[in-house]
Design a protein around this motif. Structure first.
Motif, PDB file in Angstrom:
ATOM      1  N   HIS A  95      72.852  64.945 -21.695  1.00  0.00           N
ATOM      2  CA  HIS A  95      74.101  64.226 -21.436  1.00  0.00           C
ATOM      3  C   HIS A  95      73.955  63.131 -20.395  1.00  0.00           C
ATOM      4  O   HIS A  95      74.925  62.489 -20.047  1.00  0.00           O
ATOM      5  CB  HIS A  95      75.201  65.208 -21.020  1.00  0.00           C
ATOM      6  N   GLY A  96      72.761  62.923 -19.905  1.00  0.00           N
ATOM      7  CA  GLY A  96      72.557  61.902 -18.892  1.00  0.00           C
ATOM      8  C   GLY A  96      72.003  60.628 -19.478  1.00  0.00           C
ATOM      9  O   GLY A  96      71.908  60.476 -20.691  1.00  0.00           O
ATOM     10  N   PRO A  97      71.598  59.730 -18.603  1.00  0.00           N
ATOM     11  CA  PRO A  97      70.995  58.486 -19.094  1.00  0.00           C
ATOM     12  C   PRO A  97      69.620  58.734 -19.699  1.00  0.00           C
ATOM     13  O   PRO A  97      68.993  59.766 -19.478  1.00  0.00           O
ATOM     14  CB  PRO A  97      70.887  57.626 -17.828  1.00  0.00           C
ATOM     15  N   ILE A  98      69.172  57.759 -20.464  1.00  0.00           N
ATOM     16  CA  ILE A  98      67.818  57.742 -21.005  1.00  0.00           C
ATOM     17  C   ILE A  98      67.080  56.662 -20.233  1.00  0.00           C
ATOM     18  O   ILE A  98      67.583  55.557 -20.048  1.00  0.00           O
ATOM     19  CB  ILE A  98      67.826  57.440 -22.518  1.00  0.00           C
ATOM     20  N   ASN A 109      74.842  43.964 -20.197  1.00  0.00           N
ATOM     21  CA  ASN A 109      73.657  44.338 -20.958  1.00  0.00           C
ATOM     22  C   ASN A 109      73.963  45.354 -22.042  1.00  0.00           C
ATOM     23  O   ASN A 109      73.480  46.473 -21.999  1.00  0.00           O
ATOM     24  CB  ASN A 109      72.596  44.889 -20.006  1.00  0.00           C
ATOM     25  N   ASP A 110      74.782  44.955 -23.005  1.00  0.00           N
ATOM     26  CA  ASP A 110      74.985  45.826 -24.150  1.00  0.00           C
ATOM     27  C   ASP A 110      73.639  45.984 -24.843  1.00  0.00           C
ATOM     28  O   ASP A 110      72.920  45.005 -25.054  1.00  0.00           O
ATOM     29  CB  ASP A 110      75.991  45.216 -25.126  1.00  0.00           C
ATOM     30  N   ALA A 111      73.293  47.221 -25.167  1.00  0.00           N
ATOM     31  CA  ALA A 111      72.000  47.486 -25.800  1.00  0.00           C
ATOM     32  C   ALA A 111      72.192  48.404 -26.994  1.00  0.00           C
ATOM     33  O   ALA A 111      73.198  49.113 -27.106  1.00  0.00           O
ATOM     34  CB  ALA A 111      71.045  48.120 -24.797  1.00  0.00           C
ATOM     35  N   GLU A 126      60.793  62.446 -37.010  1.00  0.00           N
ATOM     36  CA  GLU A 126      59.614  62.810 -37.779  1.00  0.00           C
ATOM     37  C   GLU A 126      60.055  63.327 -39.147  1.00  0.00           C
ATOM     38  O   GLU A 126      61.018  64.061 -39.262  1.00  0.00           O
ATOM     39  CB  GLU A 126      58.822  63.879 -37.046  1.00  0.00           C
ATOM     40  N   GLY A 127      59.352  62.922 -40.180  1.00  0.00           N
ATOM     41  CA  GLY A 127      59.687  63.366 -41.531  1.00  0.00           C
ATOM     42  C   GLY A 127      60.867  62.629 -42.139  1.00  0.00           C
ATOM     43  O   GLY A 127      61.302  62.945 -43.239  1.00  0.00           O
ATOM     44  N   HIS A 128      61.430  61.662 -41.419  1.00  0.00           N
ATOM     45  CA  HIS A 128      62.546  60.854 -41.901  1.00  0.00           C
ATOM     46  C   HIS A 128      63.742  61.688 -42.342  1.00  0.00           C
ATOM     47  O   HIS A 128      64.416  61.366 -43.310  1.00  0.00           O
ATOM     48  CB  HIS A 128      62.094  59.918 -43.023  1.00  0.00           C
ATOM     49  N   LYS A 129      64.006  62.759 -41.616  1.00  0.00           N
ATOM     50  CA  LYS A 129      65.163  63.596 -41.933  1.00  0.00           C
ATOM     51  C   LYS A 129      66.332  63.342 -41.000  1.00  0.00           C
ATOM     52  O   LYS A 129      67.418  63.847 -41.228  1.00  0.00           O
ATOM     53  CB  LYS A 129      64.762  65.070 -41.885  1.00  0.00           C
ATOM     54  N   LEU A 130      66.095  62.566 -39.928  1.00  0.00           N
ATOM     55  CA  LEU A 130      67.163  62.269 -38.988  1.00  0.00           C
ATOM     56  C   LEU A 130      67.032  60.822 -38.540  1.00  0.00           C
ATOM     57  O   LEU A 130      65.942  60.370 -38.207  1.00  0.00           O
ATOM     58  CB  LEU A 130      67.084  63.199 -37.771  1.00  0.00           C
ATOM     59  N   PHE A 131      68.156  60.124 -38.586  1.00  0.00           N
ATOM     60  CA  PHE A 131      68.221  58.734 -38.156  1.00  0.00           C
ATOM     61  C   PHE A 131      69.384  58.609 -37.187  1.00  0.00           C
ATOM     62  O   PHE A 131      70.412  59.272 -37.360  1.00  0.00           O
ATOM     63  CB  PHE A 131      68.475  57.800 -39.355  1.00  0.00           C
ATOM     64  N   ALA A 132      69.230  57.742 -36.177  1.00  0.00           N
ATOM     65  CA  ALA A 132      70.327  57.548 -35.226  1.00  0.00           C
ATOM     66  C   ALA A 132      70.332  56.114 -34.729  1.00  0.00           C
ATOM     67  O   ALA A 132      69.284  55.474 -34.614  1.00  0.00           O
ATOM     68  CB  ALA A 132      70.198  58.513 -34.050  1.00  0.00           C
ATOM     69  N   CYS A 133      71.519  55.645 -34.440  1.00  0.00           N
ATOM     70  CA  CYS A 133      71.715  54.347 -33.803  1.00  0.00           C
ATOM     71  C   CYS A 133      72.621  54.600 -32.607  1.00  0.00           C
ATOM     72  O   CYS A 133      73.693  55.188 -32.748  1.00  0.00           O
ATOM     73  CB  CYS A 133      72.339  53.362 -34.781  1.00  0.00           C
ATOM     74  N   ILE A 134      72.176  54.161 -31.442  1.00  0.00           N
ATOM     75  CA  ILE A 134      72.884  54.456 -30.196  1.00  0.00           C
ATOM     76  C   ILE A 134      73.241  53.141 -29.522  1.00  0.00           C
ATOM     77  O   ILE A 134      72.380  52.272 -29.345  1.00  0.00           O
ATOM     78  CB  ILE A 134      71.997  55.275 -29.241  1.00  0.00           C
ATOM     79  N   SER A 135      74.501  52.996 -29.137  1.00  0.00           N
ATOM     80  CA  SER A 135      74.899  51.823 -28.359  1.00  0.00           C
ATOM     81  C   SER A 135      75.173  52.268 -26.933  1.00  0.00           C
ATOM     82  O   SER A 135      75.532  53.412 -26.673  1.00  0.00           O
ATOM     83  CB  SER A 135      76.149  51.170 -28.965  1.00  0.00           C
ATOM     84  N   ARG A 170      67.411  51.842 -17.220  1.00  0.00           N
ATOM     85  CA  ARG A 170      68.374  52.932 -17.406  1.00  0.00           C
ATOM     86  C   ARG A 170      69.286  52.571 -18.575  1.00  0.00           C
ATOM     87  O   ARG A 170      69.963  51.538 -18.560  1.00  0.00           O
ATOM     88  CB  ARG A 170      69.202  53.109 -16.133  1.00  0.00           C
ATOM     89  N   PHE A 171      69.304  53.434 -19.574  1.00  0.00           N
ATOM     90  CA  PHE A 171      70.159  53.243 -20.747  1.00  0.00           C
ATOM     91  C   PHE A 171      71.229  54.324 -20.712  1.00  0.00           C
ATOM     92  O   PHE A 171      70.922  55.518 -20.774  1.00  0.00           O
ATOM     93  CB  PHE A 171      69.315  53.342 -22.023  1.00  0.00           C
ATOM     94  N   ASP A 172      72.475  53.897 -20.570  1.00  0.00           N
ATOM     95  CA  ASP A 172      73.614  54.817 -20.569  1.00  0.00           C
ATOM     96  C   ASP A 172      74.267  54.775 -21.943  1.00  0.00           C
ATOM     97  O   ASP A 172      75.016  53.844 -22.257  1.00  0.00           O
ATOM     98  CB  ASP A 172      74.615  54.425 -19.480  1.00  0.00           C
ATOM     99  N   PRO A 173      73.977  55.781 -22.782  1.00  0.00           N
ATOM    100  CA  PRO A 173      74.543  55.787 -24.132  1.00  0.00           C
ATOM    101  C   PRO A 173      76.067  55.912 -24.094  1.00  0.00           C
ATOM    102  O   PRO A 173      76.615  56.665 -23.296  1.00  0.00           O
ATOM    103  CB  PRO A 173      73.927  57.027 -24.780  1.00  0.00           C
TER     104      PRO A 173
END
Length: 166
Positions: free
Chosen positions: A49-52, A70-72, A79-88, A125-128
């Motif tokens: 739950h913290g920053p990355i 700095n919108d990112a 691995e195995g292409h079973k999960l994909f995610a996009c994080i803003s 520091r990336f704060d999702p």
């Protein structure tokens, strides 16, 4: 009031994402305002739950493109292409020595010839703020169609898709 099944799906998808990221911590990270390709980065994080955090280079286009807003965006393929995610979220430079020390390793040191005092080293520091997750789980029929050139239909995929604030 939100649907308990939806809450359960969201919770399960988030757990799956964080577990996948722990085993394969590589994200593509970019700045949409920069209109440049994202860069592969290794995620450092403590808890779900913290920053990355990312060790970066002052001379990289990613760091050179940072401004006060700095919108990112980060993209993840498990691995195995079973999960994909996009994080803003928001990306900032945070050269806190305690954070640099916390995640420092021989692998990181290999990138910085002068160690923790390398002038090119920056800690990002990336704060999702928001994440969209797709979990692919093909049915047996879907797998057969893919193997033999059949036409895929939505019922051939039994995965989950969620979008939620973090």
């Amino acid at each position: 009031m939100s649907d308990p099944a939806t809450q359960s799906d969201t919770s399960e998808a988030l757990d799956a994402f964080w577990s996948a990221l722990e085993s394969s911590p590589f994200l593509m990270l970019g700045l949409p305002a920069q209109v440049a390709h994202s860069m592969p980065m290794t995620a450092q994080f403590d808890g779900r739950h913290g920053p990355i955090w990312f060790y970066g280079s002052r001379s990289s286009r990613l760091v050179e493109g940072l401004t006060s807003t700095n919108d990112a965006m980060a993209q993840y393929v498990g691995e195995g292409h079973k999960l994909f995610a996009c994080i803003s979220g928001m990306l900032t430079i945070d050269n806190n020595p305690a954070i640099i020390d916390k995640f420092w390793s021989n692998t990181v040191e290999a990138w910085y010839p002068q160690g923790k005092s390398d002038p090119d080293l920056v800690m990002l520091r990336f704060d999702p703020a928001n994440i969209e997750i797709w979990q692919a789980d093909l049915s047996l029929m879907g797998k057969l169609k893919m193997m033999f050139g059949g036409t895929m239909k939505s019922q051939d995929i039994q995965g989950k898709h969620v979008e939620t604030a973090l």
